[in-house]
Design a protein around this motif. Sequence first.
Motif, PDB file in Angstrom:
ATOM      1  N   MET A  65     -54.526  24.462 -14.749  1.00  0.00           N
ATOM      2  CA  MET A  65     -53.365  25.105 -15.349  1.00  0.00           C
ATOM      3  C   MET A  65     -52.090  24.772 -14.565  1.00  0.00           C
ATOM      4  O   MET A  65     -51.044  24.461 -15.135  1.00  0.00           O
ATOM      5  N   LEU A  66     -52.182  24.796 -13.236  1.00  0.00           N
ATOM      6  CA  LEU A  66     -51.010  24.499 -12.417  1.00  0.00           C
ATOM      7  C   LEU A  66     -50.680  23.008 -12.435  1.00  0.00           C
ATOM      8  O   LEU A  66     -49.524  22.617 -12.302  1.00  0.00           O
ATOM      9  N   LYS A  67     -51.690  22.193 -12.612  1.00  0.00           N
ATOM     10  CA  LYS A  67     -51.453  20.753 -12.718  1.00  0.00           C
ATOM     11  C   LYS A  67     -50.643  20.455 -13.969  1.00  0.00           C
ATOM     12  O   LYS A  67     -49.711  19.641 -13.947  1.00  0.00           O
ATOM     13  N   LEU A  68     -50.974  21.136 -15.068  1.00  0.00           N
ATOM     14  CA  LEU A  68     -50.212  20.959 -16.305  1.00  0.00           C
ATOM     15  C   LEU A  68     -48.814  21.547 -16.173  1.00  0.00           C
ATOM     16  O   LEU A  68     -47.836  20.968 -16.647  1.00  0.00           O
ATOM     17  N   ALA A  69     -48.724  22.716 -15.519  1.00  0.00           N
ATOM     18  CA  ALA A  69     -47.427  23.391 -15.390  1.00  0.00           C
ATOM     19  C   ALA A  69     -46.446  22.570 -14.573  1.00  0.00           C
ATOM     20  O   ALA A  69     -45.230  22.620 -14.799  1.00  0.00           O
ATOM     21  N   THR A  70     -46.952  21.795 -13.610  1.00  0.00           N
ATOM     22  CA  THR A  70     -46.079  20.984 -12.743  1.00  0.00           C
ATOM     23  C   THR A  70     -46.003  19.527 -13.175  1.00  0.00           C
ATOM     24  O   THR A  70     -45.429  18.705 -12.449  1.00  0.00           O
ATOM     25  N   LYS A  71     -46.582  19.212 -14.340  1.00  0.00           N
ATOM     26  CA  LYS A  71     -46.634  17.827 -14.836  1.00  0.00           C
ATOM     27  C   LYS A  71     -47.233  16.915 -13.775  1.00  0.00           C
ATOM     28  O   LYS A  71     -46.640  15.931 -13.340  1.00  0.00           O
ATOM     29  N   ASP A  72     -48.421  17.320 -13.364  1.00  0.00           N
ATOM     30  CA  ASP A  72     -49.188  16.581 -12.363  1.00  0.00           C
ATOM     31  C   ASP A  72     -48.433  16.457 -11.033  1.00  0.00           C
ATOM     32  O   ASP A  72     -48.455  15.436 -10.360  1.00  0.00           O
ATOM     33  N   PHE A  73     -47.750  17.572 -10.676  1.00  0.00           N
ATOM     34  CA  PHE A  73     -47.050  17.665  -9.386  1.00  0.00           C
ATOM     35  C   PHE A  73     -46.077  16.487  -9.205  1.00  0.00           C
ATOM     36  O   PHE A  73     -46.070  15.812  -8.175  1.00  0.00           O
ATOM     37  N   SER A  74     -45.256  16.287 -10.228  1.00  0.00           N
ATOM     38  CA  SER A  74     -44.379  15.114 -10.224  1.00  0.00           C
ATOM     39  C   SER A  74     -43.011  15.396  -9.616  1.00  0.00           C
ATOM     40  O   SER A  74     -42.344  14.452  -9.163  1.00  0.00           O
ATOM     41  N   SER A 122     -46.454  20.873   0.591  1.00  0.00           N
ATOM     42  CA  SER A 122     -45.335  20.490  -0.270  1.00  0.00           C
ATOM     43  C   SER A 122     -45.130  21.518  -1.364  1.00  0.00           C
ATOM     44  O   SER A 122     -46.059  22.230  -1.763  1.00  0.00           O
ATOM     45  N   VAL A 123     -43.890  21.578  -1.884  1.00  0.00           N
ATOM     46  CA  VAL A 123     -43.526  22.515  -2.945  1.00  0.00           C
ATOM     47  C   VAL A 123     -43.051  21.718  -4.148  1.00  0.00           C
ATOM     48  O   VAL A 123     -42.230  20.790  -4.019  1.00  0.00           O
ATOM     49  N   PHE A 124     -43.564  22.062  -5.345  1.00  0.00           N
ATOM     50  CA  PHE A 124     -43.235  21.375  -6.583  1.00  0.00           C
ATOM     51  C   PHE A 124     -42.705  22.378  -7.597  1.00  0.00           C
ATOM     52  O   PHE A 124     -43.109  23.547  -7.612  1.00  0.00           O
ATOM     53  N   SER A 125     -41.819  21.939  -8.451  1.00  0.00           N
ATOM     54  CA  SER A 125     -41.325  22.787  -9.535  1.00  0.00           C
ATOM     55  C   SER A 125     -42.263  22.678 -10.729  1.00  0.00           C
ATOM     56  O   SER A 125     -42.958  21.679 -10.908  1.00  0.00           O
ATOM     57  N   GLY A 126     -42.248  23.733 -11.540  1.00  0.00           N
ATOM     58  CA  GLY A 126     -43.097  23.749 -12.725  1.00  0.00           C
ATOM     59  C   GLY A 126     -42.598  24.758 -13.735  1.00  0.00           C
ATOM     60  O   GLY A 126     -41.575  25.421 -13.547  1.00  0.00           O
ATOM     61  N   GLN A 127     -43.322  24.871 -14.846  1.00  0.00           N
ATOM     62  CA  GLN A 127     -42.938  25.775 -15.918  1.00  0.00           C
ATOM     63  C   GLN A 127     -44.181  26.469 -16.452  1.00  0.00           C
ATOM     64  O   GLN A 127     -45.159  25.824 -16.832  1.00  0.00           O
ATOM     65  N   LEU A 128     -44.148  27.817 -16.452  1.00  0.00           N
ATOM     66  CA  LEU A 128     -45.214  28.618 -17.065  1.00  0.00           C
ATOM     67  C   LEU A 128     -44.600  29.401 -18.212  1.00  0.00           C
ATOM     68  O   LEU A 128     -43.900  30.395 -17.995  1.00  0.00           O
ATOM     69  N   GLU A 175     -40.964  30.837 -18.005  1.00  0.00           N
ATOM     70  CA  GLU A 175     -40.573  31.076 -16.619  1.00  0.00           C
ATOM     71  C   GLU A 175     -40.724  29.818 -15.774  1.00  0.00           C
ATOM     72  O   GLU A 175     -41.758  29.164 -15.784  1.00  0.00           O
ATOM     73  N   LYS A 176     -39.672  29.497 -15.018  1.00  0.00           N
ATOM     74  CA  LYS A 176     -39.725  28.379 -14.100  1.00  0.00           C
ATOM     75  C   LYS A 176     -40.344  28.849 -12.798  1.00  0.00           C
ATOM     76  O   LYS A 176     -40.053  29.953 -12.318  1.00  0.00           O
ATOM     77  N   ILE A 177     -41.187  28.028 -12.204  1.00  0.00           N
ATOM     78  CA  ILE A 177     -41.937  28.430 -11.019  1.00  0.00           C
ATOM     79  C   ILE A 177     -41.835  27.367  -9.940  1.00  0.00           C
ATOM     80  O   ILE A 177     -41.429  26.245 -10.190  1.00  0.00           O
ATOM     81  N   ALA A 178     -42.198  27.776  -8.729  1.00  0.00           N
ATOM     82  CA  ALA A 178     -42.324  26.847  -7.608  1.00  0.00           C
ATOM     83  C   ALA A 178     -43.757  26.948  -7.093  1.00  0.00           C
ATOM     84  O   ALA A 178     -44.233  28.045  -6.780  1.00  0.00           O
ATOM     85  N   VAL A 179     -44.451  25.819  -7.035  1.00  0.00           N
ATOM     86  CA  VAL A 179     -45.861  25.798  -6.642  1.00  0.00           C
ATOM     87  C   VAL A 179     -45.964  25.169  -5.261  1.00  0.00           C
ATOM     88  O   VAL A 179     -45.579  24.019  -5.055  1.00  0.00           O
ATOM     89  N   LYS A 180     -46.505  25.939  -4.323  1.00  0.00           N
ATOM     90  CA  LYS A 180     -46.649  25.466  -2.945  1.00  0.00           C
ATOM     91  C   LYS A 180     -48.085  25.001  -2.749  1.00  0.00           C
ATOM     92  O   LYS A 180     -49.027  25.788  -2.838  1.00  0.00           O
ATOM     93  N   CYS A 181     -48.279  23.709  -2.521  1.00  0.00           N
ATOM     94  CA  CYS A 181     -49.598  23.120  -2.303  1.00  0.00           C
ATOM     95  C   CYS A 181     -49.855  23.081  -0.802  1.00  0.00           C
ATOM     96  O   CYS A 181     -49.185  22.344  -0.072  1.00  0.00           O
ATOM     97  N   LEU A 182     -50.811  23.870  -0.367  1.00  0.00           N
ATOM     98  CA  LEU A 182     -51.040  24.016   1.065  1.00  0.00           C
ATOM     99  C   LEU A 182     -51.919  22.896   1.601  1.00  0.00           C
ATOM    100  O   LEU A 182     -52.910  22.501   0.977  1.00  0.00           O
ATOM    101  N   ASP A 183     -51.541  22.435   2.761  1.00  0.00           N
ATOM    102  CA  ASP A 183     -52.330  21.432   3.466  1.00  0.00           C
ATOM    103  C   ASP A 183     -53.413  22.158   4.235  1.00  0.00           C
ATOM    104  O   ASP A 183     -53.132  22.962   5.114  1.00  0.00           O
TER     105      ASP A 183
END
Length: 777
Positions: A499-508, A518-524, A527-535
């Motif tokens: 779901m988050l992969k689609l929301a962020t357009k494959d974290f593009s 890293s932090v990526f923008s997305g849309q749910l 609502e616009k969201i910010a997705v933080k991918c933790l290392d």
Amino acid sequence: MAMAPVSFLLIFFLTTAGLTLQTCCFDSPGHSANLSTIWTCTSPTTDVLVANPLLSRPVPDNHNLHFAAGFYNYPLVNTYIFGVYTVTDADVWSANRDQLIRQNSTLSFTAEGDLVLQHPDGSLVWSTNTSGQSVAGMTLTESGNLVLYNHNNLPVWQSFDHPTDSLLPGQRLVQGMRLKPNALAVNLTASDLYYLTVHSDGLYAFAGSSNSQPYYEFTVSTGNKSQNPPAYLTLANRSLDIFVPSSSSANLEHLSLQSPALSLQYIRFESDGQLRLYEWQADQKGSTWLYVQDVFPFQYCDYPTACGEYGICSNGLCSCPTATESHIQYFRPVDDRRPHLGCTLETPISCQFVQDHQLISLPNVSYLYYDSSRVPELSDEESCKQACLTTCSCKAALFRYVDNKSAGDCTLVSQVLSLKTSYPGYDSLAFLKVQITPSPHLEKHRLVPLVPVLVGVASFFVMLTIVLVVVQIRRQQDKDGEDEFAELPGMPTRFSFQMLKLATKDFSNKLGEGGFGSVFSGQLGEEKIAVKCLDQASQGKREFFAEVETIGRIHHINLVRLIGFCLEKSHRLLVYEFMPKGSLDQWIYYKDSNDTLDWRTRRNIITDIARALAYLHEECTHKIAHLDIKPQNILLDDNFNAKVCDFGLSRLIHRDQSHVTTRMRGTPGYLAPEWLTSHITEKVDVYSYGVVMIEIINGRPNLDHSNLGGGIQLLKLLQEKAQNSHLEDMIDRKCNDMSLHQQDVIRIMKLAMWCLQSYCNRRPSMSLVMKNIQSQC
């Protein structure tokens, strides 16, 4: 027994415990509505906090404050409540909090005079049941009362007669009515555990789902009681007034409140069992609610669920019961990492095996409910214990000696909430019922013929167990710790990785990169969201758990809202609200940019950060030390309102703890001197905040290795300028507006220097910082 309330400091608090008020779409509202009107709940069409309510009415003498009636929504779950709220984010009455509705549900004010709330399929959710009672219209009064009135303008039905968890000035909590916490806000079981009510002799708060018992009483002595009129509680004149009828007159008692009552106040019965007073205050940026006072004079261990069921509270710390007469462990924590959630029995008690019931003794442990659930005829310890053993519903026997250890009070408890250690000499004992396994010595000769069969069965189960263990280990590796979050109450929404992969357009679209990923923008949806991918190498399970749990339980306008998370195999992601202006460092560290922040914006940012830290340090059940305050962890919205984020390093500090011991963590340049001792308090955040204040004022980072001519260390430069009385040299000269407000800037700079004291006990609290900032406005 009457108890006097304890006053508290005035501190900021967002009163909705996590509610985001977003109304559905309506026409321009008035304060009244006619019969035969239907409204449909649809998605919010604006990002404004409250827009287009059904009914709206300004509060007298507070024209920036409005009462509104309409739908508001719980974030992300697409569920709505119809109720009355202030257009500043505080709900005061709700019709359907136990049965939420979704989009396309309808509210109908029928021609027969009934106000009806229905699901999209037409099924009934809630109704005033006023059909056929000559209802002529509906209005929202200046006091926040939703009223259905007849042709004589007399109320037929009003929300003031059906309180939920709050009480407004002029509203009465009449004998027989109850205030119950909003279970949806924090704790899904809270509304079943607590309620506040008025009896014929005063105010009572009760706890317990099976056999409720009072844990707070404010009684009024009246002599002969009269049942007409009934007793009631009301909020007026800076006090809670309790009217209790007697045979001759109505006696009045005041629960005095320590507040000047400069504006609108209301009281709310919270999910932790406390009754709190709130007051509205307008400021330059709009409005806010002040959490003014706890009405009940409680310490942490006085709350009925401070340590959950069976938990023992001692000086603010929670533990599980341990049998003193044996080494057998009958209880275990519900969650090892969160002892306040309580304890559970290793072997559940079964009424089918009463012969295996046993009591374990806990000396110097007391309970809150002796007076109302005691058994007068059981005045000795042994008969009290036997009565519990022979009564299946009894889960514990509490005994307290009252007559030189020759007699005492016995209390039989069917639901064991939190216990607490009592002081020596209190002579209190707790006997908890446990289920023991049958003795291994019983009739050994009967087991002999079964030995071959048991050996064969055991061998089969051993092989089966090995297979299951191998399968389980593989599954567990795939889940990668997912179960840690399976039963956490009040957790944010959990998303799948897909779901988050689609929301962020494959974290593009990468917004930035930090120490933990890293932090990526997305849309749910809308609502616009910010997705933080933790290392995973940078942030382990413990830090991930800390961030989700900490932010999931706290809500404040100056804290970045955690929308949800993903824990799926090796993927660990956090979903935040989107902050369009990015992090603060992008706006205060610049070289050749003309887009500088003026002093008013910088001052507002300084105030917002202070407000967030004051909430974390002083408003939460436990103090929360952020431990990594820096400009990169402060985000800005479209209006440059600042919000604190990134709680991966945060630590909870119990109220009775002077400090916690932890390894060094945080970012160089923002670390307080006491990190060298590893004895840490919330004052490390105050020091980091002082560094950030100086950076905002000067326009450069504290440690800047590229600035050899101006000095690598900003704080060392500050010290030199302070000694030479040249603090004006520290002001950002790239911004002319800063120079125009030089005196104000220097006053704030001196406040920052107070925060930068080497000894932590010399630094101010964040509430004191807030007070100083506001006094200089």
